[in-house]
Design an enzyme around this catalytic site. Structure first.
Site, short mmCIF file in Angstrom:
data_model
loop_
_atom_site.label_atom_id
_atom_site.label_comp_id
_atom_site.label_asym_id
_atom_site.label_seq_id
_atom_site.Cartn_x
_atom_site.Cartn_y
_atom_site.Cartn_z
N SER A 199 2.01 -2.85 -3.23
CA SER A 199 1.90 -1.40 -2.82
C SER A 199 1.68 -0.58 -3.98
O SER A 199 1.99 -0.97 -5.22
CB SER A 199 3.10 -1.10 -2.40
OG SER A 199 3.44 0.47 -1.96
N TYR A 227 12.70 -0.40 -3.75
CA TYR A 227 11.57 -0.80 -3.01
C TYR A 227 10.26 -1.04 -4.20
O TYR A 227 9.69 -1.95 -4.41
CB TYR A 227 10.97 0.00 -2.26
CG TYR A 227 9.56 -0.31 -1.56
CD1 TYR A 227 9.51 -1.17 -0.53
CD2 TYR A 227 8.55 0.41 -1.98
CE1 TYR A 227 8.08 -1.40 -0.10
CE2 TYR A 227 7.17 0.21 -1.42
CZ TYR A 227 7.34 -0.70 -0.54
OH TYR A 227 6.02 -0.90 0.10
#
EC number: 1.1.-.-
Length: 376
Positions: A199, A227
């Protein structure tokens, strides 16, 4: 005159980096918002769906393939002729999807060669057992797509059954363990690839190898920190694996960004952010669009050449493919080779593997893992 010598004072030890600097942080968020705002423009040259080369002889494992990007990835690979193994937590849902896809594909060609195997990334024991079962087939694995991930936005800190922060385990530790344990099958399938769906959020991540669970109190935990840190850790680990795998193995390692995609990860967002996802569809990729960089990384014939070029140039990070299927450069912190080495060692420790696991597996030797059937 005195014979005593005056010793110079010892230099003060370097202060340990606690987080990203302000400039790094700002550049990171610039990358994030740049991808959100301009991904459709930068990827406008791509067809949707992405045309695939011949994959008739490939065996592909796709984790998290009952929804979102993974679902589209598995379906398109199967329809292109690959043998696809859906590595999923809910095998019943996977079997229902397989039946649906077979019915939709009926009359278009040979039946899809697709199956489901159980894996739960919140259990390292489950990950090890999956690898043991797959390796026991003694067949080749050509593509491992570590697609499954989680972003529990706004939730309190939670831990896996092994005691690891949930984002770090699902997004990094479990895929790392799976990648290493499947090396025997990947080497049998050479040339083969390990594809990590990462990501752009890694750009705002920071990893402290001594505090990968974010429990020391040096940093205040948030789901965003959990995350982004896990995604950066994955790139760092992949970069060391990239360096450790000799060209002769034929096993490439690639990380990628799928873009900002409307997937089931959005179910973990706050209601306000879910509403924003719904009203700005122009900026958000569909799963079919988001899987293009995964499919490109898994099948494009130029990927091994790019991987070899970076290895020969002693590039410090593994290949990274952006959402527009072009090579990209990960964040400045991802280039921190000293931290990457520490992340590598700490990761192997946490997942119960010896430090020389990769070297032994390349030589065809057995290794001991703290998890799985062999440890019963």
């Amino acid at each position: 005159m005195s014979d005593e010598t005056t010793s110079s004072p010892s230099p003060a030890p370097a202060k340990k980096k606690q987080n990203l600097g302000w400039m790094e942080w700002m550049r990171g968020w610039s990358s994030v918002f740049g991808e959100i705002l301009f991904q459709r423009i930068t990827a406008s040259h791509l067809e949707n769906p992405l045309p695939l080369p011949s994959v008739n002889d490939l065996t592909c494992v796709v984790t998290g393939s009952t929804s979102g990007i993974g679902r589209e990835t598995a379906r398109q690979l199967a329809e292109a002729g690959a043998h696809v193994v859906m590595a999923v937590r809910n095998t019943k849902a996977a079997q229902e999807l397989i039946l649906q896809w077979q019915n939709e594909w009926s009359g278009k060609g040979l039946p899809l060669n697709i199956e489901a195997m159980e894996i739960d990334l919140l259990s390292l024991d489950s990950v090890a057992r999956f690898a043991e079962a797959f390796n026991a087939r003694l067949g080749p694995l050509h593509v491992l797509i570590n697609n499954a991930g989680m972003f529990a936005m706004g939730e309190a800190q939670k831990f896996s059954e092994e005691g690891y922060e949930q984002h770090m385990q699902v997004n990094h530790l479990a895929p790392a363990l799976l990648s290493v344990l499947l090396l025997p099958s990947l080497i049998r399938g050479s040339p083969s690839r390990i594809i990590n769906v990462n990501s752009v959020m890694h750009s705002v991540g920071f990893v402290d190898p001594d505090d990968m669970n974010v429990v020391s109190g040096r940093r205040k935990y948030s789901s965003l920190i959990g995350y982004s840190s896990s995604k950066l850790a994955q790139i760092m680990f992949s970069s060391i694996l990239f360096k450790k795998l000799p060209l002769e193995t034929g096993v490439s390692v690639v990380c990628l960004s799928p873009g900002v995609v409307l997937t089931n990860v959005a179910r973990d967002l706050s209601r306000i952010l879910q509403a924003l996802y719904a009203v700005i569809p122009y900026f958000i990729f569909s799963p079919q669009e988001g899987c293009r960089s995964s499919l490109f990384s898994a099948t494009d014939p130029q990927i091994p050449e790019y991987w070899e070029t970076l290895k020969n140039d002693d590039w410090p990070v593994c290949p990274f493919i952006s959402q527009d299927c072009r090579p990209a450069n990960p964040s400045e912190e991802a280039h921190n080779t000293e931290t990457a080495q520490r992340v590598w060692k700490k990761t192997l420790e946490l997942v119960g593997l010896p430090l020389d696991a990769v070297e032994k597996l390349i030589e065809g030797e057995n290794i001991q893992c703290r998890y799985g059937a062999q440890h019963e």
